[in-house]
Design an enzyme around this catalytic site. Structure first.
Site, mmCIF file in Angstrom:
data_model
loop_
_atom_site.group_PDB
_atom_site.id
_atom_site.type_symbol
_atom_site.label_atom_id
_atom_site.label_comp_id
_atom_site.label_asym_id
_atom_site.label_seq_id
_atom_site.Cartn_x
_atom_site.Cartn_y
_atom_site.Cartn_z
ATOM 1 C CG HIS A 294 -0.395 0.308 2.505
ATOM 2 N ND1 HIS A 294 0.126 -0.657 3.332
ATOM 3 C CD2 HIS A 294 -0.219 1.486 3.165
ATOM 4 C CE1 HIS A 294 0.587 -0.104 4.434
ATOM 5 N NE2 HIS A 294 0.400 1.209 4.360
ATOM 6 C CD GLU B 106 1.540 8.217 0.309
ATOM 7 O OE1 GLU B 106 1.848 8.641 1.431
ATOM 8 O OE2 GLU B 106 0.407 7.765 0.026
ATOM 9 C CG ASP B 107 6.407 5.869 1.176
ATOM 10 O OD1 ASP B 107 5.938 7.014 1.041
ATOM 11 O OD2 ASP B 107 6.171 5.151 2.168
#
Length: 197
Positions: free
Chosen positions: A63, A67-68
Site C-alpha cells: 500500500h 507513494e514512497d
C-alpha cells in the site's frame, strides 16, 4: 477462499508480494530504528485477521509502494505483477503519486483530499486504509507514551494537523466501515491520543 486454493501464506502471489515489499522498503520508520517493513507486515496481518481476500492482503503489503518508491511507474509494475484489483486498492490507498522528479503536493491539501476520497472508496480500499491508519495510530500512541510531545516533531502536520487527520479518518471509517472492529479500534486509539495530548 475456494477449497482448492492454496492457503494465503504459501500462495506464490503472496510470497512474491512479501519479497517485493521487503526488498523495496529498506528504510526505517520516521524517527526510529524500526524497519519500515514491520508496518507493512502489521497492516497485512490486520487485513488477514479481518478475513481479507488475497488481493486485499497483497495490497496491504504494497500500500505504500507507490507513494514512497517510484510513483506511477511502481503502480504499473504492481498492476503487471499482481493484477488490476491489487493495483486499484494500492492506488486508492495512495494520497499522491507525482511523476518522477516532481514533488508531492502540500501536506494539508493531500490529506483533505484523501479524507474526502476514503469516505466513498471501495470496501477493499477502506479495509486496507483502515488497517494502515490503525497501525500508524497505535505506533504514535506507543511512542507518545515513551517520548511525549516530541513525537509530533516527526510529522509534517505536527500535533494539530496529525490529530485533525486521524480524527477525520476515524470518523470517515466509523460512518462507513469496511470492518467494524477496525473502525472502532481506530476511533478508540484516536480518542486516547486526543486525551493524552
Amino acid at each position: 477462499m475456494a477449497a482448492n486454493q492454496s492457503p494465503l501464506p504459501t500462495s506464490p502471489r503472496f510470497l512474491s508480494a512479501l519479497n517485493y515489499a521487503t526488498t523495496l522498503h529498506t528504510e526505517s520508520r520516521k524517527g526510529t530504528a524500526i524497519p519500515y517493513i514491520s508496518h507493512l507486515y502489521s497492516v497485512a496481518a490486520l487485513v488477514m485477521e479481518s478475513d481479507g481476500s488475497e488481493e486485499e492482503v497483497i495490497a496491504a503489503l504494497l500500500h505504500d509502494a507507490v507513494e514512497d518508491h517510484g510513483g506511477v511507474k511502481t503502480l504499473e509494475k504492481i498492476r503487471s505483477d499482481y493484477g488490476e484489483e491489487v493495483a486499484a486498492i494500492v492506488d486508492g490507498c495512495t494520497d499522491d503519486a507525482p511523476p518522477e522528479g516532481q514533488e508531492k503536493r502540500p501536506w494539508r491539501e493531500r490529506k483533505e483530499e484523501y479524507v474526502t476520497h476514503i469516505a466513498s472508496a471501495s470496501d477493499s480500499v477502506r479495509l486496507v486504509s483502515n488497517a494502515d491508519k490503525l497501525h500508524n495510530a497505535r505506533c504514535i500512541l506507543r511512542d507518545y507514551r515513551d517520548i511525549g510531545e516530541a513525537i509530533w516533531d516527526r510529522f509534517t502536520g505536527k500535533k494539530e494537523g496529525s490529530l485533525w487527520y486521524y480524527r477525520a479518518l476515524a470518523d470517515a471509517f466509523l460512518s462507513n466501515p469496511a470492518n467494524t472492529f477496525l473502525a472502532e479500534e481506530l476511533n478508540r486509539v484516536v480518542v486516547e491520543l486526543e486525551a493524552s495530548s
